[in-house]
Enzyme design. Sequence first.
Site, mmCIF file in Angstrom:
data_model
loop_
_atom_site.group_PDB
_atom_site.id
_atom_site.type_symbol
_atom_site.label_atom_id
_atom_site.label_comp_id
_atom_site.label_asym_id
_atom_site.label_seq_id
_atom_site.Cartn_x
_atom_site.Cartn_y
_atom_site.Cartn_z
ATOM 1 N N SER A 95 3.371 -2.029 10.419
ATOM 2 C CA SER A 95 4.811 -2.067 10.695
ATOM 3 C C SER A 95 5.422 -3.445 10.430
ATOM 4 C CB SER A 95 5.099 -1.615 12.130
ATOM 5 O OG SER A 95 4.696 -0.273 12.310
ATOM 6 N N GLU B 191 -5.404 -4.964 10.433
ATOM 7 C CA GLU B 191 -4.408 -3.911 10.647
ATOM 8 C C GLU B 191 -4.716 -3.166 11.940
ATOM 9 O OE1 GLU B 191 -2.423 -2.769 6.680
ATOM 10 O OE2 GLU B 191 -4.165 -1.487 6.947
ATOM 11 N N ASN C 139 0.862 -1.182 0.000
ATOM 12 C CA ASN C 139 0.000 0.000 0.000
ATOM 13 C C ASN C 139 0.901 1.235 0.000
ATOM 14 O OD1 ASN C 139 -1.814 2.032 0.488
ATOM 15 N ND2 ASN C 139 -2.364 1.362 2.557
ATOM 16 N N HIS D 99 -9.608 1.038 4.709
ATOM 17 C CA HIS D 99 -8.360 1.249 5.444
ATOM 18 C C HIS D 99 -8.613 2.208 6.608
ATOM 19 C CE1 HIS D 99 -4.296 2.509 6.404
ATOM 20 N NE2 HIS D 99 -3.887 1.410 5.807
ATOM 21 N N GLY E 266 2.319 2.304 10.687
ATOM 22 C CA GLY E 266 3.267 3.407 10.542
ATOM 23 C C GLY E 266 3.947 3.821 11.827
ATOM 24 N N GLU F 204 -7.042 4.614 7.761
ATOM 25 C CA GLU F 204 -6.831 6.042 7.456
ATOM 26 C C GLU F 204 -8.049 6.626 6.756
ATOM 27 O OE1 GLU F 204 -3.072 5.556 5.471
ATOM 28 O OE2 GLU F 204 -2.171 4.976 7.383
ATOM 29 N N LYS G 92 0.086 4.272 -0.319
ATOM 30 C CA LYS G 92 -0.574 5.453 0.271
ATOM 31 C C LYS G 92 -0.351 6.679 -0.619
ATOM 32 C CE LYS G 92 -0.249 3.254 4.718
ATOM 33 N NZ LYS G 92 -0.201 3.346 6.165
#
Length: 252
Positions: free
Chosen positions: A210, A165, A8, A93, A171, A95, A10
């Site tokens: 991560s 996730e 991904n 996702h 991240g 985010e 992003k």
Amino acid sequence: MRTILAGNWKMHTDRADAVALAQGVARGERAAGVEVIVAPPFPYLEAVVAACEGSGVVVAAQNCHAEPQGAYTGEVSVPMLKDLGVGACIVGHSERRQYFNETDAAVAAKLEALHGAGLQPIYCCGEGQAERETGRHFDVVGAQLKEALGKLDRAVVRGLVVAYEPVWAIGTGLNATAEQAQEMHAFIRKELGRLIGDSAQDVPILYGGSCKPSNAEDLFQGPDVNGGLIGGASLEAGSFLQLIAIAARVKA
Ligand code: PGA
């Protein structure tokens, strides 16, 4: 069981970086048996599809709209993605849930649209830090699955790739332990079983957060961990190829 490594990207890369990264992955030495997916930003999809042609690498979008067309300024539909040669799409996702108010209902509609068009949906779920710290992670993920998938046709659910996730791991450099990942993946598979019975055994469940070459060996050991959805470590062809090799070895 399928083994899948998805990158991904992003909102990273420019056109030249995206093409170089895609070529690096497409032309790199890749072990057989691992499905490889890369998800560049929208503007570079077409160039990345071209760079991946003939390599077997599937190109994914990071989002889509559920309607095939209409007055939805700024949105991209599933038929548009298909038209470009895109084969998969990340949906829900964290985010997008956090910054763009994406709801489980919107997620469900997108999954349905992707299934209808024959694109591979990658459905994301996962708990936040406070939810993990207060021991509510199973409840939260269970509720996400119920809300997003509960009303869908069984065929749509059977066709999913799920990505677990944990938001606190994305991240942050703080990955879930192999035990935390495996126990949540087993829980997700059990919950999928309520919806689709034994077919849940065939739904790939990827770990994301991560994940990098130094911890992937451990993370991929879990019998219910069928690969990874990789952010940071997918932005460099070398580390992404290493992750593919690790997944191939561990899952062989
Ligand atoms: P990360 O991102 O690997 O950089 O933690 C994973 C993701 O958000 O898909």
